[in-house]
Design a protein around this motif. Sequence first.
Motif, PDB file in Angstrom:
ATOM      1  N   GLY A  87       0.823  -1.213   0.000  1.00  0.00           N
ATOM      2  CA  GLY A  87       0.000   0.000   0.000  1.00  0.00           C
ATOM      3  C   GLY A  87       0.852   1.255   0.000  1.00  0.00           C
ATOM      4  N   LYS A  88       1.883   1.292   0.830  1.00  0.00           N
ATOM      5  CA  LYS A  88       2.786   2.450   0.866  1.00  0.00           C
ATOM      6  C   LYS A  88       3.497   2.625  -0.472  1.00  0.00           C
ATOM      7  CE  LYS A  88       3.880   2.467   5.802  1.00  0.00           C
ATOM      8  NZ  LYS A  88       4.944   2.274   6.802  1.00  0.00           N
ATOM      9  N   ASN A  89       3.940   1.517  -1.046  1.00  0.00           N
ATOM     10  CA  ASN A  89       4.618   1.588  -2.346  1.00  0.00           C
ATOM     11  C   ASN A  89       3.700   2.177  -3.412  1.00  0.00           C
ATOM     12  OD1 ASN A  89       6.865   0.410  -1.205  1.00  0.00           O
ATOM     13  ND2 ASN A  89       6.552  -1.590  -2.137  1.00  0.00           N
ATOM     14  N   MET A  90       2.445   1.795  -3.385  1.00  0.00           N
ATOM     15  CA  MET A  90       1.489   2.298  -4.369  1.00  0.00           C
ATOM     16  C   MET A  90       1.184   3.779  -4.122  1.00  0.00           C
ATOM     17  SD  MET A  90      -1.050  -0.956  -4.788  1.00  0.00           S
ATOM     18  CE  MET A  90      -2.078  -0.144  -5.997  1.00  0.00           C
ATOM     19  N   GLN A  91       1.142   4.189  -2.866  1.00  0.00           N
ATOM     20  CA  GLN A  91       0.834   5.581  -2.535  1.00  0.00           C
ATOM     21  C   GLN A  91       1.899   6.543  -3.005  1.00  0.00           C
ATOM     22  OE1 GLN A  91       0.217   5.627   1.719  1.00  0.00           O
ATOM     23  NE2 GLN A  91      -1.972   5.970   1.436  1.00  0.00           N
ATOM     24  N   ASP A  92       3.151   6.223  -2.713  1.00  0.00           N
ATOM     25  CA  ASP A  92       4.196   7.201  -3.007  1.00  0.00           C
ATOM     26  C   ASP A  92       5.140   6.792  -4.141  1.00  0.00           C
ATOM     27  OD1 ASP A  92       5.936   5.353  -1.837  1.00  0.00           O
ATOM     28  OD2 ASP A  92       6.154   6.485   0.015  1.00  0.00           O
ATOM     29  N   GLY A  93       4.911   5.635  -4.737  1.00  0.00           N
ATOM     30  CA  GLY A  93       5.716   5.212  -5.874  1.00  0.00           C
ATOM     31  C   GLY A  93       7.099   4.687  -5.527  1.00  0.00           C
ATOM     32  N   ARG A  94       7.433   4.652  -4.249  1.00  0.00           N
ATOM     33  CA  ARG A  94       8.726   4.099  -3.842  1.00  0.00           C
ATOM     34  C   ARG A  94       8.665   2.584  -3.899  1.00  0.00           C
ATOM     35  NH1 ARG A  94      10.332   6.025   1.747  1.00  0.00           N
ATOM     36  NH2 ARG A  94      12.107   4.719   1.259  1.00  0.00           N
ATOM     37  N   HIS A  95       9.811   1.984  -3.902  1.00  0.00           N
ATOM     38  CA  HIS A  95       9.888   0.516  -3.934  1.00  0.00           C
ATOM     39  C   HIS A  95      10.558   0.027  -2.664  1.00  0.00           C
ATOM     40  CE1 HIS A  95       8.474   0.225  -8.033  1.00  0.00           C
ATOM     41  NE2 HIS A  95       9.266   1.235  -8.323  1.00  0.00           N
ATOM     42  N   ARG A  96       9.737  -0.439  -1.738  1.00  0.00           N
ATOM     43  CA  ARG A  96      10.236  -1.016  -0.493  1.00  0.00           C
ATOM     44  C   ARG A  96      10.104  -2.529  -0.581  1.00  0.00           C
ATOM     45  NH1 ARG A  96       6.681   2.948   0.434  1.00  0.00           N
ATOM     46  NH2 ARG A  96       7.341   4.800   1.563  1.00  0.00           N
ATOM     47  N   ALA A  97      11.052  -3.228   0.012  1.00  0.00           N
ATOM     48  CA  ALA A  97      10.973  -4.687   0.027  1.00  0.00           C
ATOM     49  C   ALA A  97       9.956  -5.128   1.076  1.00  0.00           C
ATOM     50  CB  ALA A  97      12.334  -5.283   0.345  1.00  0.00           C
ATOM     51  N   VAL A  98       9.227  -6.160   0.764  1.00  0.00           N
ATOM     52  CA  VAL A  98       8.234  -6.708   1.676  1.00  0.00           C
ATOM     53  C   VAL A  98       8.928  -7.679   2.631  1.00  0.00           C
ATOM     54  CG1 VAL A  98       6.137  -8.109   1.828  1.00  0.00           C
ATOM     55  CG2 VAL A  98       6.407  -6.455  -0.029  1.00  0.00           C
ATOM     56  N   PRO A  99       8.801  -7.473   3.952  1.00  0.00           N
ATOM     57  CA  PRO A  99       9.439  -8.388   4.910  1.00  0.00           C
ATOM     58  C   PRO A  99       9.016  -9.835   4.655  1.00  0.00           C
ATOM     59  CG  PRO A  99       8.514  -6.493   6.043  1.00  0.00           C
ATOM     60  CD  PRO A  99       8.037  -6.416   4.617  1.00  0.00           C
ATOM     61  N   GLY A 100      10.009 -10.729   4.632  1.00  0.00           N
ATOM     62  CA  GLY A 100       9.729 -12.143   4.413  1.00  0.00           C
ATOM     63  C   GLY A 100       9.489 -12.519   2.965  1.00  0.00           C
ATOM     64  N   SER A 101       9.589 -11.543   2.056  1.00  0.00           N
ATOM     65  CA  SER A 101       9.345 -11.833   0.643  1.00  0.00           C
ATOM     66  C   SER A 101      10.475 -12.666   0.057  1.00  0.00           C
ATOM     67  CB  SER A 101       9.218 -10.531  -0.149  1.00  0.00           C
ATOM     68  OG  SER A 101      10.474  -9.858  -0.203  1.00  0.00           O
ATOM     69  N   VAL A 102      10.202 -13.297  -1.063  1.00  0.00           N
ATOM     70  CA  VAL A 102      11.212 -14.092  -1.742  1.00  0.00           C
ATOM     71  C   VAL A 102      12.395 -13.207  -2.142  1.00  0.00           C
ATOM     72  CG1 VAL A 102      11.691 -15.528  -3.756  1.00  0.00           C
ATOM     73  CG2 VAL A 102       9.537 -15.782  -2.540  1.00  0.00           C
ATOM     74  N   PHE A 103      12.122 -11.962  -2.506  1.00  0.00           N
ATOM     75  CA  PHE A 103      13.203 -11.036  -2.843  1.00  0.00           C
ATOM     76  C   PHE A 103      14.169 -10.915  -1.658  1.00  0.00           C
ATOM     77  CE2 PHE A 103      14.975  -6.752  -2.563  1.00  0.00           C
ATOM     78  CZ  PHE A 103      15.707  -6.708  -3.740  1.00  0.00           C
ATOM     79  N   LEU A 104      13.627 -10.697  -0.459  1.00  0.00           N
ATOM     80  CA  LEU A 104      14.486 -10.540   0.719  1.00  0.00           C
ATOM     81  C   LEU A 104      15.157 -11.847   1.130  1.00  0.00           C
ATOM     82  CD1 LEU A 104      12.766  -8.028   3.163  1.00  0.00           C
ATOM     83  CD2 LEU A 104      14.767  -7.715   1.730  1.00  0.00           C
ATOM     84  N   THR A 105      14.430 -12.958   1.108  1.00  0.00           N
ATOM     85  CA  THR A 105      15.054 -14.218   1.503  1.00  0.00           C
ATOM     86  C   THR A 105      16.202 -14.561   0.550  1.00  0.00           C
ATOM     87  OG1 THR A 105      13.421 -15.571   0.310  1.00  0.00           O
ATOM     88  CG2 THR A 105      13.015 -15.178   2.654  1.00  0.00           C
TER      89      THR A 105
END
Length: 144
Positions: A115-133
């Motif tokens: 939701g935050k990423n969609m609001q401000d257009g920034r790209h934050r990693a989602v905790p526990g996501s495959v990207f982070l693991t």
Amino acid sequence: MPSFATDPRHTELVTVLTPLLRRTLADDAGGYGGSYELHLTAHEAVELGGISLIRSAMRKAARSLGWSPLKTYGAVYESVAVAGVLDQREIPEPFATAVEQRRLERGRASAEIVGKNMQDGRHRAVPGSVFLTTQEFRAAYATR
């Protein structure tokens, strides 16, 4: 399936993966409810010994944490290799609430970040996501 018991790459992967798998568990869940997934480049998977070796290392690391029965999966596509492991044990009642609460918390955190990423257009990693693991795995493997 070939045995990887004498392959030093297998031993290294088990050593790297065990603490990463442990981190997926809620503190008060008695060691139940873990899962872990990696998305590597196809080239990385080959360098690590191949998807079969990676799955075998995941299986051994998970079993060292008591995850049995468990499920591993893996496949190599044109440019990506996917591998994962799931704890498939029946969760005893004293720990079921903690496991479910952990899953819900991860889902809420994910929805909040998206939701935050969609609001401000920034790209934050989602905790526990495959990207982070995957990033955590790469960092842990690089420091072995």
